[in-house]
Design an enzyme around this catalytic site. Structure first.
Site, PDB file in Angstrom:
ATOM      1  CE1 TYR A   1      24.585  40.581 -15.661  1.00 36.73           C
ATOM      2  CE2 TYR A   1      26.549  41.198 -16.854  1.00 36.73           C
ATOM      3  CZ  TYR A   1      25.800  40.247 -16.202  1.00 36.73           C
ATOM      4  OH  TYR A   1      26.270  38.962 -16.088  1.00 36.73           O
TER       5      TYR A   1
ATOM      6  CG  ASP B   1      34.173  34.230 -16.975  1.00 34.67           C
ATOM      7  OD1 ASP B   1      34.804  35.032 -17.697  1.00 34.67           O
ATOM      8  OD2 ASP B   1      33.900  34.462 -15.787  1.00 34.67           O
TER       9      ASP B   1
ATOM     10  CG  ASP C   1      20.240  25.942 -22.718  1.00 35.95           C
ATOM     11  OD1 ASP C   1      20.173  26.434 -23.859  1.00 35.95           O
ATOM     12  OD2 ASP C   1      19.332  25.220 -22.247  1.00 35.95           O
TER      13      ASP C   1
ATOM     14  CE  LYS D   1      17.483  29.231 -22.169  1.00 36.66           C
ATOM     15  NZ  LYS D   1      17.411  27.744 -22.130  1.00 36.66           N
TER      16      LYS D   1
ATOM     17  CG  ASP E   1      29.554  38.083 -17.146  1.00 32.83           C
ATOM     18  OD1 ASP E   1      30.761  37.830 -17.140  1.00 32.83           O
ATOM     19  OD2 ASP E   1      28.964  38.644 -16.206  1.00 32.83           O
TER      20      ASP E   1
END
Ligand code: NAD
Length: 369
Positions: free
Chosen positions: A142, A254, A226, A193, A250
């Site tokens: 970001y 959620d 993942d 990852k 992020d």
């Protein structure tokens, strides 16, 4: 008794309504002699723009710098859809995060037993759930440069974001996560990852080295981000603390959030580095939800996420874990008694207003003695 400096920034939409309930609870703790609080109030978001022409004034930023903790409501709404980009309501929150150096975002996902049926997952999967996601908040994709859209020679456009992490950034967020794991069930899961990303390789190496050097007593597992998302909806109770970078955090936070039923239930904390002289950290506490313009001013907002954010301030900024337990216990009692705001009530069932929920929690605090 130490006096804690608390800055309240209610913001826009339902922010002032839910913050009002926290004020009652702070005053209850004060009256009972269970804490001493010095409260300042300021403006943030659209209301600050209306008053000062920017999303947070320098004088309110100074109050935030001086506070032991900032309590933040929510910002934004259609009224400010067309203000200049640098003054949009969210800019107030971004400035607070940046200027206070809040690099660690803590998002607990706790499923109160009385609300297990409100989750979209089966009750047995979420009942009693208590996990904590620790997300790196000031680095990664970001913020990394270059970050741009360029036009290529053949006329196509190319968007570029850059994922960057240094060992120092990874160590400081992982240290926060290990420390928190030690106060809980002593297990840390690190999600990245490393199979496809160099930052993932460095993340895994750095976490492994820090574990061996300083935190060998904590159980550590590495999980691909993942797979972590999949495991969170399959059997979330396998986790205690999960640490991850800004982007994966992020998304994973959620996912974890929805396990618990409603946005109106979710608190969060953002912490800065520890001051070596005082041992204190800059800190901001806020509900995960936004300003909910669709229900603002109607007394429909659930104040529990905001009140739970104050409980986190008691625990992480004021060293008052007992008071935090008591407040969270009072919330559980109220939910156990069947009291519900509309967002967590069964369709057609009676629901209480924002202030009735706040009062019920104060009463439950009193009943706990
Ligand atoms: P939102 O979280 O405000 O609302 C999403 C839905 O959840 C709405 O239907 C709302 O009524 C409901 N909801 C949210 N909080 C609730 C509560 N406490 N009790 C009961 N119901 C609740 O998200 P949105 O609608 O996408 O955004 C609205 C505004 O909030 C936008 O301007 C957005 O930019 C802003 N926003 C701010 C923050 C923040 O201040 N940190 C976070 C997210 C969104």
């Amino acid at each position: 008794m130490a006096t804690h400096k608390l800055l309240m920034l209610p913001g826009d939409g339902i922010g002032p309504e839910v913050m009002g309930q926290v004020e009652q609870i702070v005053s209850w703790f004060g009256k009972q002699g269970l804490g001493s609080f010095e409260i300042e109030k300021g403006l943030v978001g659209g209301t600050a723009y209306d008053a000062h022409g920017k999303a947070i004034s320098d004088s309110d930023m100074k109050l935030a710098q001086d506070a032991d903790a900032v309590l933040f409501g929510a910002v934004g709404g259609p009224k400010w859809a067309d203000v200049p980009y640098q003054h949009r309501p969210e800019a107030g929150l971004l400035r607070l995060r940046k200027d206070l150096g809040l690099f660690a975002n803590l998002r607990p996902a706790i499923c109160y037993p009385a609300l297990a049926s409100a989750s979209s997952l089966k009750p047995e999967v979420v009942e009693g759930l208590d996990i904590l996601i620790v997300r790196e908040l000031t680095g990664g994709v970001y913020f990394g440069e270059p970050k741009e859209i360029v036009t290529l020679e053949d006329g196509q456009k190319r968007g570029v974001d850059t994922q960057l992490y240094t060992t120092g950034e990874i160590e400081r967020i992982t240290r926060v996560a290990f420390e928190l794991a030690r106060t809980r069930r002593n297990k840390l899961s690190s999600a990245e990852k490393h199979n496809v990303m160099k930052t993932g390789v460095l993340w895994k190496q750095t976490v492994t080295a820090l574990h061996a050097k300083e935190y060998a007593d904590v159980e550590l597992e590495h999980v691909l981000a993942d797979n972590c998302a999949m495991q969170l909806v399959r059997w979330p109770k396998q986790y205690d603390v999960i640490v991850c970078d800004n982007l994966f955090g992020d998304i994973l936070s959620d996912v974890a959030a929805m396990l618990t039923g409603s946005l109106g239930m979710l608190p969060s904390a953002s912490l800065g580095a520890e001051d070596p002289a005082t041992g204190k950290r800059k800190a901001l506490y806020e509900p995960v939800h936004g300003s909910a313009p669709d229900i603002a001013g109607k007394g429909l907002a659930n104040p529990i996420a905001m009140i739970g954010s104050f409980a986190m301030a008691l625990r992480y900024s004021f060293g008052a874990g007992d008071a935090a337990d008591r407040l969270e216990g009072a919330i559980a009692d109220v939910l156990g008694s069947g009291t519900r705001t509309k967002d967590i009530a069964a369709p057609g069932a009676n629901a209480v207003s924002t202030s009735e929920m706040g009062q019920a929690i104060v009463k439950a605090l009193e009943a706990r003695g």
